[in-house]
Design an enzyme around this catalytic site. Sequence first.
Site, PDB file in Angstrom:
ATOM      1  N   GLU A 290      -0.551  -5.557   6.050  1.00 49.78           N
ATOM      2  CA  GLU A 290      -1.772  -6.058   6.926  1.00 49.78           C
ATOM      3  C   GLU A 290      -1.778  -6.350   8.311  1.00 49.78           C
ATOM      4  O   GLU A 290      -2.405  -6.364   9.024  1.00 49.78           O
ATOM      5  CB  GLU A 290      -2.401  -7.163   5.883  1.00 49.78           C
ATOM      6  CG  GLU A 290      -3.878  -7.271   5.791  1.00 49.78           C
ATOM      7  CD  GLU A 290      -4.582  -7.933   4.687  1.00 49.78           C
ATOM      8  OE1 GLU A 290      -3.739  -8.692   4.186  1.00 49.78           O
ATOM      9  OE2 GLU A 290      -5.886  -7.886   4.678  1.00 49.78           O
ATOM     10  N   HIS A 319      17.320   2.372 -11.918  1.00 49.57           N
ATOM     11  CA  HIS A 319      17.118   3.507 -12.975  1.00 49.57           C
ATOM     12  C   HIS A 319      15.922   3.999 -12.601  1.00 49.57           C
ATOM     13  O   HIS A 319      14.970   4.574 -13.509  1.00 49.57           O
ATOM     14  CB  HIS A 319      17.058   2.960 -14.409  1.00 49.57           C
ATOM     15  CG  HIS A 319      18.596   2.434 -14.608  1.00 49.57           C
ATOM     16  ND1 HIS A 319      19.678   3.106 -15.299  1.00 49.57           N
ATOM     17  CD2 HIS A 319      19.186   1.279 -14.445  1.00 49.57           C
ATOM     18  CE1 HIS A 319      20.483   2.439 -15.418  1.00 49.57           C
ATOM     19  NE2 HIS A 319      20.540   1.203 -14.533  1.00 49.57           N
ATOM     20  N   LYS A 433     -15.395  -3.718   2.925  1.00 46.46           N
ATOM     21  CA  LYS A 433     -16.283  -4.855   2.399  1.00 46.46           C
ATOM     22  C   LYS A 433     -17.801  -4.787   2.616  1.00 46.46           C
ATOM     23  O   LYS A 433     -18.470  -5.012   1.744  1.00 46.46           O
ATOM     24  CB  LYS A 433     -15.864  -6.123   3.412  1.00 46.46           C
ATOM     25  CG  LYS A 433     -14.546  -6.742   2.725  1.00 46.46           C
ATOM     26  CD  LYS A 433     -14.721  -8.188   3.766  1.00 46.46           C
ATOM     27  CE  LYS A 433     -13.101  -8.733   3.725  1.00 46.46           C
ATOM     28  NZ  LYS A 433     -12.911  -9.828   4.630  1.00 46.46           N
TER      29      LYS A 433
HETATM   30  O1  PA5 Z   1      -4.347 -12.001   5.169  1.00 53.47           O
HETATM   31  C1  PA5 Z   1      -5.700 -12.138   5.066  1.00 53.47           C
HETATM   32  O2  PA5 Z   1      -6.363 -12.736   6.007  1.00 53.47           O
HETATM   33  C2  PA5 Z   1      -6.301 -11.621   4.020  1.00 53.47           C
HETATM   34  O3  PA5 Z   1      -5.396 -11.007   2.953  1.00 53.47           O
HETATM   35  C3  PA5 Z   1      -7.018 -12.704   3.120  1.00 53.47           C
HETATM   36  O4  PA5 Z   1      -5.957 -13.791   2.626  1.00 53.47           O
HETATM   37  C4  PA5 Z   1      -7.877 -12.265   1.911  1.00 53.47           C
HETATM   38  O5  PA5 Z   1      -8.690 -11.251   2.333  1.00 53.47           O
HETATM   39  C5  PA5 Z   1      -8.487 -13.425   1.351  1.00 53.47           C
HETATM   40  O6  PA5 Z   1      -9.429 -14.131   2.351  1.00 53.47           O
HETATM   41  P1  PA5 Z   1      -9.976 -15.539   2.102  1.00 53.47           P
HETATM   42  O7  PA5 Z   1      -8.691 -16.589   1.892  1.00 53.47           O
HETATM   43  O8  PA5 Z   1     -10.833 -15.828   3.246  1.00 53.47           O
HETATM   44  O9  PA5 Z   1     -10.458 -15.647   0.662  1.00 53.47           O
END
Ligand code: PA5
Length: 459
Positions: A290, A319, A433
């Site tokens: 990410e 394996h 989203k």
């Molecule tokens: O790293 C990030 O920003 C995302 O992976 C968030 O952790 C994830 O989308 C969850 O978001 P939130 O903590 O706002 O619910």
Amino acid sequence: MRLDYSRMQQDQLDGDHGLRPEVIDRLTRRYSEVQAEVATRREGGEYGFYALADQTETVAQIETFAEGLGQAHEDVIVLGIGGSALGTKALLSALRGPGWNEWDDEAREYYPRLHVLDNIDPSIVHNLLQRVDPRRALVNVISKSGNTAETLAQYLVVRDWLEDALGEAAVRHLVFTTDPESGALREIATRESIATLDVPPSVGGRFSVLSPVGLLPLALVGIDIGALLSGAAQAISQAAGAELKHNPAALFAGLMWAADTTAGSRIQVLMPYSDRLREFGAWYCQLWAESLGKRLDRQSAVVHAGPTPLAAVGATDQHSLVQLLMEGPYDKVVSFMTVDDPGCDVPIPDSPDLPEAAAYLPGHTLGGLLDAEYQATARALAEAGRMNLTLNLPDLAPATVGELVMFFQLAVGYAGVWYGVDPFDQPGVELGKRLTFAAMGRPGYDTAPPAREPASMES
Ligand code: PA5
């Protein structure tokens, strides 16, 4: 923690593959520029996660809170997803061992079980709520934004389950960890006087396990969170090194970037020889993917950058994946993780009339076999011209694990600079989203027609 990167270098492999000496020299020469950019960006307010090593007041607050609540409950349920869940799962497993929830009360020293619901698959939610007694459960709803659809949906389901059993007392079984001011969770907490902890606004979700996001659940199961943070501080002080070879996080990031961009090793495998670190792989994958998978660079040029992280575990994947790592395309680099003292070992006993093929095993231990298999795999990969490095940990004590977490967070921060991308945003998840909101009928989000006819087949 020790980083051995000798097997990244061409002269330690088969002579054809690996990083050439001039590539390592170039990394070394560019280091001061990279270090300066990180310092400037830190001053400008990015890289907020560095501050997590210094949270004396928060630690005291969480410890007091956890002492009052922890042993009064049999089960703690964390609701969250992505950065609000993966780190807690990884650290629970690293610090308490993979089977924590299966031990009886005495073996858990009367600390609660800890369940992290990081998906909305109805079967896991239903299954857990069937097994847990709501009267003895504490639910920690975690969302930095406070608006994440999956977490809010879980909250509504779990709240209903609590209210069925507890009526108005349900709110006393809830703790929210969220933004100090904004978001739906904050609004609900304020209206209903639900206990809350703040996620520091300057810390991104996937960098937040050492904030109250991970600290509260871990403290509730008796982890020394002060020691966790002292390890993180140690990693930060190492990152101040004036030379690249003295800054393991920047060096690791630079090596991975060079493996990707100069040697075609776009797939970056993390392979701990430790089941306690199995879950750590999922956390690493999220952090790496990410943060570094980006369409645009810092100058807004289209780059489609980003290595592909892959989680494996030794010896299991010897394996499975290792055949591909040994003989498949030269597009992978493996980061092994080893632990000198994993806390226990199991001798391999003798047995009468053992066939020759098994007779070499008694007298060794399972830990010894695991270590021999790591040594052999790392060497075999090098002989086949496959780059690999090793992060060696002395143990899996909280301070070591805190150092490890911060090491990877620092590394991804440096990798952002090596790649020239912003490691702290995630614009690529927005469209998905919005389309989900539209499909669920959220006002203000239209359902756009699909761009082309879907191709499907029924059998
Ligand atoms: O790293 C990030 O920003 C995302 O992976 C968030 O952790 C994830 O989308 C969850 O978001 P939130 O903590 O706002 O619910």
